[in-house]
Enzyme design. Structure first.
Site, mmCIF file in Angstrom:
data_model
loop_
_atom_site.group_PDB
_atom_site.id
_atom_site.type_symbol
_atom_site.label_atom_id
_atom_site.label_comp_id
_atom_site.label_asym_id
_atom_site.label_seq_id
_atom_site.Cartn_x
_atom_site.Cartn_y
_atom_site.Cartn_z
ATOM 1 N N GLU A 85 0.822 -1.194 0.000
ATOM 2 C CA GLU A 85 0.000 0.000 0.000
ATOM 3 C C GLU A 85 0.863 1.253 0.000
ATOM 4 O OE1 GLU A 85 -4.131 -1.453 1.994
ATOM 5 O OE2 GLU A 85 -2.385 -1.394 3.289
ATOM 6 N N CYS A 98 3.404 8.369 1.388
ATOM 7 C CA CYS A 98 3.842 7.388 2.380
ATOM 8 C C CYS A 98 4.137 6.082 1.636
ATOM 9 C CB CYS A 98 2.734 7.217 3.417
ATOM 10 S SG CYS A 98 3.123 6.016 4.687
ATOM 11 N N CYS A 105 6.036 -7.270 7.003
ATOM 12 C CA CYS A 105 7.076 -6.743 7.891
ATOM 13 C C CYS A 105 7.460 -7.823 8.879
ATOM 14 C CB CYS A 105 6.538 -5.532 8.654
ATOM 15 S SG CYS A 105 7.790 -4.695 9.664
ATOM 16 N N CYS A 109 5.470 -5.833 15.663
ATOM 17 C CA CYS A 109 5.087 -4.907 16.732
ATOM 18 C C CYS A 109 3.652 -5.226 17.150
ATOM 19 C CB CYS A 109 5.214 -3.466 16.255
ATOM 20 S SG CYS A 109 6.916 -3.036 15.830
ATOM 21 N N CYS A 112 0.603 -3.154 15.658
ATOM 22 C CA CYS A 112 0.589 -2.784 14.235
ATOM 23 C C CYS A 112 -0.081 -3.861 13.388
ATOM 24 C CB CYS A 112 2.017 -2.555 13.746
ATOM 25 S SG CYS A 112 2.115 -2.089 12.010
ATOM 26 N N GLY A 158 6.468 -2.244 6.282
ATOM 27 C CA GLY A 158 7.851 -2.706 6.303
ATOM 28 C C GLY A 158 8.769 -1.854 7.144
ATOM 29 N N ASN A 288 -4.373 3.950 16.519
ATOM 30 C CA ASN A 288 -5.452 3.702 15.567
ATOM 31 C C ASN A 288 -5.893 2.259 15.683
ATOM 32 O OD1 ASN A 288 -5.462 6.294 14.262
ATOM 33 N ND2 ASN A 288 -3.545 5.703 13.259
ATOM 34 N N CYS A 331 -1.757 5.312 10.195
ATOM 35 C CA CYS A 331 -0.551 4.612 10.670
ATOM 36 C C CYS A 331 -0.893 3.262 11.262
ATOM 37 C CB CYS A 331 0.146 5.414 11.759
ATOM 38 S SG CYS A 331 0.614 7.042 11.242
HETATM 39 N N1 SAH Z 1 8.851 0.081 10.467
HETATM 40 C C1 SAH Z 1 8.996 1.507 10.487
HETATM 41 C C2 SAH Z 1 8.111 2.151 9.434
HETATM 42 C C3 SAH Z 1 6.614 2.052 9.689
HETATM 43 S S1 SAH Z 1 6.114 3.625 10.145
HETATM 44 C C4 SAH Z 1 8.717 2.023 11.892
HETATM 45 O O1 SAH Z 1 8.365 1.231 12.745
HETATM 46 O O2 SAH Z 1 8.946 3.203 12.148
HETATM 47 C C5 SAH Z 1 4.549 3.410 10.736
HETATM 48 C C6 SAH Z 1 4.317 4.232 11.979
HETATM 49 O O3 SAH Z 1 2.999 3.953 12.417
HETATM 50 C C7 SAH Z 1 5.255 3.822 13.105
HETATM 51 O O4 SAH Z 1 5.627 4.916 13.896
HETATM 52 C C8 SAH Z 1 4.370 2.892 13.891
HETATM 53 O O5 SAH Z 1 4.830 2.766 15.201
HETATM 54 C C9 SAH Z 1 3.029 3.565 13.772
HETATM 55 N N2 SAH Z 1 1.913 2.654 14.034
HETATM 56 C C10 SAH Z 1 1.900 1.330 13.862
HETATM 57 N N3 SAH Z 1 0.708 0.819 14.225
HETATM 58 C C11 SAH Z 1 -0.049 1.855 14.622
HETATM 59 C C12 SAH Z 1 -1.378 1.972 15.067
HETATM 60 N N4 SAH Z 1 -2.180 0.915 15.188
HETATM 61 N N5 SAH Z 1 -1.824 3.211 15.389
HETATM 62 C C13 SAH Z 1 -1.037 4.284 15.229
HETATM 63 N N6 SAH Z 1 0.217 4.231 14.790
HETATM 64 C C14 SAH Z 1 0.717 3.031 14.494
#
Ligand code: SAH
Length: 338
Positions: A85, A98, A105, A109, A112, A158, A288, A331
């Site tokens: 995406e 973005c 990935c 986390c 995520c 990723g 989110n 995000c």
């Molecule tokens: N892998 C890299 C790039 C992804 S960036 C990283 O971790 O930075 C995506 C961003 O969205 C990151 O800051 C991540 O922590 C955040 N994110 C992931 N899941 C989320 C969620 N459910 N709600 C809000 N932010 C989230």
């Protein structure tokens, strides 16, 4: 067949000159592809390029526009059928694109949605550059008033530092003066804290760095970002301290705020201890929610309080406005399996 969007201008010129074509024609072609400007290109060179290069961009399989009518999510299909995406996020008069760096990935986390799908593979250079070019083309056609070259955030699916070499080559293509000619401050790379990549970050031409921070406490960060067990936060912070920065270039710390979890006064105090002396801007992201998520979105007043406490301690902090969550484009909501 080799894909044109894999090539830096230097490599493209070396290759075409080996086949007897002039540098000036290679340069003109390169510029016309990235800038859309009309240049004279001899017919025999065009024929050579057509037979020797794949000039195709990834396919847009699906376009979803959010209720704000400005945030747009593309499902992008790669040549092997995998999808990633790419999201257009409106920002003042411009767009930010973005970009995804991997299919899925490996970081897993716990907050995520992308992490739930696991890692399939790294994206190739042309797939990274291609996302930008196709999204920029879409802007030119649909939002011509926002034609200025969009900024880039590597915040899609990723972990970009886990695909270091391809990201590095893609960045050099984005910065190419005869091509898109972005400045290093127009590009932000976000990482969960992949230390082997951070250690060689100087190879990435001083683009902006964002760290997904989320908690100053190792036990809590271990739960949120399992990678922290291998590369604990103090090591990351001390590596970040040594990275050379451009003038007025800050480090962005993304801080996901989860209801009743990581926005207490103890967190503020520990953050102050850990980060003193680092030029940090906090980008606070209210969690989110997504299907099956185990955490909750915080109350607005808790987000505002936390922000105020950081500001009281001299940090810059802003709350990221959630854009596109109605189409799961916000995000952490990107998931190409669902
Ligand atoms: N892998 C890299 C790039 C992804 S960036 C990283 O971790 O930075 C995506 C961003 O969205 C990151 O800051 C991540 O922590 C955040 N994110 C992931 N899941 C989320 C969620 N459910 N709600 C809000 N932010 C989230």
């Amino acid at each position: 067949m080799q894909n044109f969007y894999d090539y830096s201008l230097t490599d493209f010129k070396s290759l075409t000159s080996l086949h007897g074509y002039k540098d000036v024609h290679a340069e003109n072609f390169y510029t016309s592809k990235y800038k859309g400007s009309e240049k004279h290109i001899p017919e025999n060179f065009i024929q050579y390029l057509k037979t020797n290069f794949n000039l195709a961009l990834p396919k847009i399989q699906k376009i979803q526009t959010a209720e704000d009518e400005l945030t747009v999510k593309f499902l992008v299909e790669l040549s092997d059928g995998n999808c990633v995406e790419t999201v257009l996020v409106p920002f003042n008069k411009k767009y930010t694109i973005c970009i995804s760096s991997q299919v899925g990935c490996a970081m897993k986390c716990s907050f995520c949605f992308t992490g739930t799908q696991g890692l399939k593979r790294n994206l190739e250079v042309h797939e990274i550059v291609g996302q930008y070019v196709l999204a920029y083309n879409y802007i030119k056609e649909n939002f011509p008033e926002k034609f200025a070259a969009p900024n880039i955030v590597f915040m899609g699916q990723g972990e970009p530092l886990h695909n270091f070499d391809n990201i590095k080559r893609a960045i050099s293509i984005f910065l190419e003066v005869r091509g898109l000619h972005l400045g290093p401050r127009q590009i932000t790379l976000s990482t969960a804290g992949y230390l082997p990549g951070l250690k060689k970050i100087e190879e990435l031409n001083q683009v902006n760095i964002a760290l997904s921070f989320h908690s100053p406490f190792n036990n809590q960060r271990d739960e949120l970002i399992p990678l922290n067990k291998a590369y604990p936060i103090e090591e990351i912070v001390s590596t970040l301290k040594d990275i050379p920065r451009l003038k007025r270039q800050y480090l962005t710390f993304e801080y996901l705020i989860i209801k009743d979890m990581n926005h207490s006064e103890e967190h503020v105090q520990e953050i102050v201890k850990l980060l003193s002396g680092l030029p940090v801007i906090f980008n606070l992201i209210p969690f989110n929610e997504f299907p099956g998520a185990k955490y909750k979105r915080p109350l607005d007043k808790d987000v505002d309080n936390f922000k105020q406490r950081l500001v009281d301690h001299g940090f810059f902090a802003s709350v990221r406005k959630t854009k596109g969550d109605d189409i799961l484009a916000a995000c952490g909501q990107l998931n190409t399996k669902s």
